[in-house]
Design an enzyme around this catalytic site. Structure first.
Site, PDB file in Angstrom:
ATOM      1  N   ASP A 119       0.794  -1.249   0.000  1.00 41.79           N
ATOM      2  CA  ASP A 119       0.000   0.000   0.000  1.00 41.79           C
ATOM      3  C   ASP A 119       0.824   1.297   0.000  1.00 41.79           C
ATOM      4  OD1 ASP A 119      -1.977  -1.917   0.239  1.00 41.79           O
ATOM      5  OD2 ASP A 119      -2.780  -1.203   2.133  1.00 41.79           O
ATOM      6  N   LYS A 135      -7.119  -4.907  -2.787  1.00 45.04           N
ATOM      7  CA  LYS A 135      -7.870  -5.406  -1.627  1.00 45.04           C
ATOM      8  C   LYS A 135      -8.762  -4.305  -1.084  1.00 45.04           C
ATOM      9  CE  LYS A 135      -4.016  -4.384   1.378  1.00 45.04           C
ATOM     10  NZ  LYS A 135      -4.702  -3.311   2.118  1.00 45.04           N
ATOM     11  N   CYS A 193      -1.874  -2.819   7.699  1.00 43.49           N
ATOM     12  CA  CYS A 193      -1.799  -3.757   6.579  1.00 43.49           C
ATOM     13  C   CYS A 193      -0.515  -4.583   6.571  1.00 43.49           C
ATOM     14  CB  CYS A 193      -2.038  -3.027   5.269  1.00 43.49           C
ATOM     15  SG  CYS A 193      -3.771  -2.484   5.141  1.00 43.49           S
ATOM     16  N   HIS A 236     -17.364   3.094   1.086  1.00 42.83           N
ATOM     17  CA  HIS A 236     -16.943   1.826   1.714  1.00 42.83           C
ATOM     18  C   HIS A 236     -17.299   1.814   3.200  1.00 42.83           C
ATOM     19  CE1 HIS A 236     -13.979  -1.228   3.196  1.00 42.83           C
ATOM     20  NE2 HIS A 236     -14.421  -1.829   2.115  1.00 42.83           N
ATOM     21  N   HIS A 291     -10.762   0.872  -2.478  1.00 45.79           N
ATOM     22  CA  HIS A 291     -12.122   0.875  -1.937  1.00 45.79           C
ATOM     23  C   HIS A 291     -13.123   1.534  -2.879  1.00 45.79           C
ATOM     24  CE1 HIS A 291     -10.470  -0.383   1.868  1.00 45.79           C
ATOM     25  NE2 HIS A 291      -9.804   0.737   2.065  1.00 45.79           N
ATOM     26  N   ASP A 297      -4.579  -0.760  -1.796  1.00 46.14           N
ATOM     27  CA  ASP A 297      -5.844  -0.571  -1.100  1.00 46.14           C
ATOM     28  C   ASP A 297      -6.806   0.068  -2.108  1.00 46.14           C
ATOM     29  OD1 ASP A 297      -6.794  -1.084   1.592  1.00 46.14           O
ATOM     30  OD2 ASP A 297      -6.913   1.079   1.944  1.00 46.14           O
ATOM     31  N   HIS A 324     -10.482   7.080   1.928  1.00 43.77           N
ATOM     32  CA  HIS A 324      -9.128   6.959   1.377  1.00 43.77           C
ATOM     33  C   HIS A 324      -9.102   5.890   0.300  1.00 43.77           C
ATOM     34  CE1 HIS A 324      -9.380   3.706   4.308  1.00 43.77           C
ATOM     35  NE2 HIS A 324      -8.469   3.083   3.590  1.00 43.77           N
TER      36      HIS A 324
HETATM   37  C1  VGL Z   1      -4.528   0.648   5.773  1.00 46.43           C
HETATM   38  C2  VGL Z   1      -6.064   1.589   7.168  1.00 46.43           C
HETATM   39  C3  VGL Z   1      -7.033   1.483   6.216  1.00 46.43           C
HETATM   40  C4  VGL Z   1      -3.110   0.197   5.559  1.00 46.43           C
HETATM   41  C5  VGL Z   1      -5.484   0.510   4.795  1.00 46.43           C
HETATM   42  O1  VGL Z   1      -2.672   0.105   4.386  1.00 46.43           O
HETATM   43  O2  VGL Z   1      -2.414  -0.058   6.580  1.00 46.43           O
HETATM   44  N1  VGL Z   1      -4.815   1.171   6.963  1.00 46.43           N
HETATM   45  N2  VGL Z   1      -6.744   0.943   5.023  1.00 46.43           N
HETATM   46 ZN    ZN Z   2      -8.198   1.037   3.493  1.00 45.84          ZN
END
Ligand code: VGL
Ligand code: ZN
Length: 197
Positions: A9, A106, A151, A53, A49, A47, A82
């Site tokens: 990410d 994801k 993550c 979401h 979404h 990431d 985000h």
């Molecule tokens: C993440 C919060 C929400 C991450 C992703 O990549 O750690 N954290 N979505």
């Molecule tokens: Zn996220």
């Protein structure tokens, strides 16, 4: 031994100026790029979404970002909007090398979040990454990226549970650190047999 670098990410929204900015999230980019040639495979996660979401605080009237709600699969932290599909915030950091072998997205199901690159937050719905790695004979994984305590943490723990040899390069990760989440994550990774470098 066949190894893979898994880059978690490294996207604009997790870098300074982004919607869910991780402090110093961008400083790890050159080091990650430099590490890529040392691996048999490079895999990036993204990431990804849909708007609205269920992990977004804005989807729950009266709730604030960084609060907790109960979802059918357990407690879920609420985040600022985000990494919405197709937005600039969801793109990889402009300096990141993206010529890896696989990009795995994801968090694309509206009703469930996915921190781990292997399973969604119900800890049961697979992303398909396990099968991909096994099919290629990959046995050892090194994780870098964002965020250490979400993550990266859940991906590394799942990978160890699935039987991979797992290390995390902490110098090439950065954390959100919400209410002690970094300390919790480091303890959980160590308990799962993840090597912290
Ligand atoms: C993440 C919060 C929400 C991450 C992703 O990549 O750690 N954290 N979505
Ligand atoms: Zn996220």
């Amino acid at each position: 031994m066949t190894n893979a670098l898994i880059v978690i990410d490294v996207q604009n929204d997790f870098c300074p100026g982004g919607a869910l900015a991780v402090p110093e999230g961008d400083v790890i980019v050159p080091g990650i790029n430099a590490l890529m040639p040392e691996f048999n495979a490079v895999i990036l996660t993204q990431d990804w979404h849909p708007a609205g979401h269920s992990s977004f605080a804005t989807s729950h009237p009266g709730k604030d970002p960084y609060g907790l709600i109960d979802m059918p699969y357990g407690p879920q932290v609420l985040w600022p909007d985000h990494c919405v599909q197709g937005t600039d915030g969801a793109r990889f950091h402009a300096g990141l090398r993206v010529d890896g072998d696989l990009i795995i997205r994801k968090g694309f199901r509206a009703d469930i979040d996915s921190y781990s690159a292997f399973f969604e937050n119900d800890q049961a719905t697979p992303t398909g990454l396990d099968g991909y790695l096994r099919n290629r004979g990959i046995t050892d994984l090194t994780f870098v990226g964002l965020a250490t305590d979400f993550c990266v943490h859940f991906s590394a723990v799942d990978a160890a549970k699935l039987g991979f040899g797992v290390s995390v390069r902490l110098d090439l990760c950065r954390a959100i650190d919400l209410d002690g989440s970094l300390a919790t994550a480091l303890g959980a990774m160590q308990a799962a047999g993840v090597r912290l470098d």
